[in-house]
Design a protein around this motif. Structure first.
Motif, PDB file in Angstrom:
ATOM      1  N   GLU A 173       0.840  -1.204   0.000  1.00 58.74           N
ATOM      2  CA  GLU A 173       0.000   0.000   0.000  1.00 58.74           C
ATOM      3  C   GLU A 173       0.865   1.240   0.000  1.00 58.74           C
ATOM      4  O   GLU A 173       0.595   2.220  -0.681  1.00 58.74           O
ATOM      5  N   ALA A 177      -6.348  -1.769  -2.840  1.00 59.99           N
ATOM      6  CA  ALA A 177      -7.055  -2.860  -2.165  1.00 59.99           C
ATOM      7  C   ALA A 177      -6.721  -4.204  -2.801  1.00 59.99           C
ATOM      8  O   ALA A 177      -6.561  -5.213  -2.116  1.00 59.99           O
ATOM      9  N   ASP A 187      -3.350  -5.473  -1.633  1.00 68.01           N
ATOM     10  CA  ASP A 187      -3.456  -6.077  -0.306  1.00 68.01           C
ATOM     11  C   ASP A 187      -4.032  -7.485  -0.401  1.00 68.01           C
ATOM     12  O   ASP A 187      -3.553  -8.412   0.262  1.00 68.01           O
ATOM     13  N   THR A 220      -2.069 -10.375   6.546  1.00 66.31           N
ATOM     14  CA  THR A 220      -3.252  -9.544   6.310  1.00 66.31           C
ATOM     15  C   THR A 220      -3.039  -8.063   6.620  1.00 66.31           C
ATOM     16  O   THR A 220      -3.973  -7.275   6.514  1.00 66.31           O
ATOM     17  N   SER A 262      -1.947  -4.090   6.271  1.00 69.59           N
ATOM     18  CA  SER A 262      -2.222  -3.186   5.151  1.00 69.59           C
ATOM     19  C   SER A 262      -0.960  -2.593   4.550  1.00 69.59           C
ATOM     20  O   SER A 262      -1.041  -1.841   3.577  1.00 69.59           O
ATOM     21  N   PHE A 279     -12.329   2.013   9.192  1.00 66.57           N
ATOM     22  CA  PHE A 279     -11.394   0.884   9.112  1.00 66.57           C
ATOM     23  C   PHE A 279     -11.904  -0.186  10.053  1.00 66.57           C
ATOM     24  O   PHE A 279     -12.783   0.066  10.878  1.00 66.57           O
ATOM     25  N   HIS A 339      -1.838  -3.365  14.473  1.00 65.60           N
ATOM     26  CA  HIS A 339      -3.020  -3.308  13.607  1.00 65.60           C
ATOM     27  C   HIS A 339      -3.774  -4.633  13.664  1.00 65.60           C
ATOM     28  O   HIS A 339      -4.090  -5.232  12.641  1.00 65.60           O
TER      29      HIS A 339
END
Length: 606
Positions: free
Chosen positions: A32, A41, A44, A54, A56, A369, A383
């Motif tokens: 990203e 997207a 990702d 997983t 970002s 998000f 995250h």
């Protein structure tokens, strides 16, 4: 979090790489952060499919002999848990860890052929990498995206219906924005601009994707010249309402025809000795279609304009944060009551209930998000995303970190609070207080015109450094107006690139220092702020001075504060902030509700 077995996927990819049709030594799936165009997207999703990671932000390099995943300090712990034995984790930024570009040049055999998908690689990155690879006889090879070819049952690209935004929330018509863009292009001496960032297109044309899952954008391109404006949309996104909104000055064209139009422009540009501006995050395929000699690369003028909010946008941001703060307060009151009554809830239950509280607020459209609802050790995964059935039970004896946000018709929110529902340890309180001191230091900063977030970052870390502590993520990022929750070009952190963009009034910036102990807990305190002018007793150099206005109004937990570490001014800040929370958010909470009672109890002087 558990690792995904990627053995079969990686083997299939390598077989394709070795085939005569492609014949590449390695294939790169960008991150990203490496590329901000219409395919973020999908990048990702592809990286997740091939690696199991997983997060970002991360870049995957698969060679015939090895596979490496590059990511930054926000994701070290998460990646270590999600990558299987096929992968090597490259902890970007640590000593002796090469960048992904250095890895391709130095770790792969001389003469290697590096495959990339030109649709998802920026022209800027590709040009620099091509130069570096040539030094060792290696080359960059634009090819089809090999991940798509080995991915069985890959989900189809979404096509979103479009929402038309009123000037009551945008403050300016799309016509006015286009007029200003054309003036900027004249100043830059270029014939036109290719707009490829989805957030830029959404902002420029005052439209949003109606299928909002975290980011209300839609697949599109745009070309703006002095003579015409072309907007390239998927057929399902086009409606009579969209046509009426855009008017006669914007020509709507099929999404897939943009590259044909760029190639058609190439000869006329060359004949007239004109240049088209491409943003530094525009993909390589667009630069090739236009012809590299016909383009100029620079930071997108739309990115710069979008970052500085007008008065209407700023007021919308203030108002949506009041409602969002009320939703979060209602959630914390509910969660505390449930845990006190012995109700067992996992982190995903908490995230779901918080979304319900947000959905009760006026103007709510969706989440900005995926909610980070994390208890104890999971809070150290910066995250983290809770998912059933692996989400942990929320334990009242452990630190609870909740980072969440909403998309509202009048703004975007991003807020983190750290709570303890029983008795925190002295160490947890000391760490929390050091983080709070950094937060207060940023919030209270006054700085001259021309100052960047790079220069302010040290303020967030000073108190932590005094205890030999730190955090491996930025201190702050811009936030869109009903748009991206992470918005550039500015920010606050240790990235030297932030020093190129001074903070100016109208910009948004999060304030989110933290501290994380792997296997134990995570702490973060985050507010959204607006950059504003401030009056100072003097004005040295006549430059003018700026400061911040916080718009997030949720109390910080007194229970977690070690008062002995605080200065008099820090105590005054906490007391004033809590008084402001009580005054401004109380009207948004029902009379005698658990949320109002929680706010009245928590928003007190220390």
């Amino acid at each position: 979090m558990t690792a995904t077995n990627t053995t079969t996927r990686v083997q299939k990819l390598r077989e394709l790489m070795k085939s005569p049709e492609y014949n590449v030594t390695a294939f790169v799936v960008p991150s990203e952060d490496a590329h901000q165009s219409e395919y973020v997207a999908e990048c990702d999703e592809r990286r997740h499919y091939i690696s199991g990671f997983t997060g970002s932000a991360g870049l995957a390099v698969v060679s015939l002999e090895s596979a490496a995943l590059f990511t930054d300090g926000r994701y070290f712990l998460q990646a270590s848990q999600q990558l299987d034995l096929n992968w090597t984790l490259m902890k970007s930024g640590l000593p002796e860890v090469p960048t992904w570009q250095e890895y391709l040049v130095k770790n792969l055999p001389a003469g290697s052929r590096i495959g990339i998908d030109p649709l998802v690689f920026t022209a800027t990155d590709a040009n620099k990498l091509e130069t570096d690879l040539a030094k060792v006889g290696s080359s960059l090879v634009p090819i089809s995206n090999l991940i798509d070819l080995v991915w069985d049952n890959r989900p189809a690209r979404p096509a979103s219906k479009l929402m038309i935004l009123s000037t009551k929330t945008t403050g300016r018509t799309h016509t006015e924005k286009i007029q200003q863009l054309r003036k900027d292009l004249v100043k830059k001496g270029v014939a036109g601009f290719v707009v490829s960032g989805l957030d830029e297109i959404a902002w420029l044309f005052n439209m949003r994707g109606s299928d909002v899952h975290c980011n209300p954008v839609f697949f599109s391109y745009a070309i703006v010249t002095a003579d015409y404006v072309n907007l390239y949309l998927q057929e399902k996104s086009i409606s009579a309402e969209v046509r009426e909104h855009l008017g006669s000055e914007v020509t709507i064209k099929p999404y897939e025809t943009v590259f044909d139009d760029l190639r058609a422009m190439s000869s006329s540009l060359q004949a007239n000795k004109q240049k088209i501006l491409l943003g530094t995050r525009t993909n390589l395929a667009m630069a090739v279609a236009l012809g590299k000699d016909n383009t100029v690369e620079a930071r997108s003028p739309v990115t710069d304009a979008k970052a500085i909010k007008n008065e209407t946008e700023m007021e919308g941001i203030r108002q949506c944060h009041l409602r969002d703060s009320a939703a979060l307060i209602n959630y914390f009151a509910w969660l505390e009551e449930q845990l006190a009554n012995g109700v067992e809830l996992d982190e995903a239950d908490g995230a779901e209930r918080l979304e319900q509280f947000r959905a009760e607020q006026a103007g709510f459209v969706g989440l900005s998000f995926d909610t980070i609802s994390s208890t104890g050790p999971n809070g150290a995964i910066i995250h983290y995303k809770p998912e059933k059935p692996t989400a942990a039970r929320i334990n009242a004896d452990l630190v609870y970190l909740c980072d969440s946000g909403g998309q509202y018709i009048d703004g975007t929110t991003d807020v983190t609070r750290t709570l303890h529902f029983k008795n925190p340890t002295a160490h947890e309180k000391r760490c929390f207080t050091r983080v709070l001191q950094g937060h207060i230091s940023i919030d209270s900063a006054v700085f001259p015109d021309g100052t960047s977030g790079y220069l302010l970052d040290v303020l967030a870390r000073r108190a932590l450094w005094a205890d030999g502590l730190d955090f491996r993520h930025g201190t702050g990022h811009g936030v869109g107006a009903f748009l991206n929750v992470h918005e550039g070009p500015h920010g606050c952190g240790t990235r030297i690139a932030y020093n190129d963009i001074p903070l100016v009034p109208g910009m948004t910036l999060t304030n989110e220092p933290g501290y994380y102990e792997d296997g134990k807990f995570g702490i973060r305190i985050e507010n959204v702020m607006l950059v504003r002018k401030v009056e100072t007793p003097n004005n040295f150099g006549g430059r003018g001075y700026y400061g911040f206005e916080h718009v997030t109004l949720v109390p910080v937990q007194i229970k977690l504060i070690d008062r002995s570490l605080l200065t008099h001014l820090e105590i005054e800040w906490i007391n004033a902030y809590h008084a402001e929370c009580l005054e401004k958010v109380s009207p948004f909470l029902a009379k005698d509700s658990p949320g109002l009672k929680w706010l009245q109890r928590e928003a007190v002087s220390i």
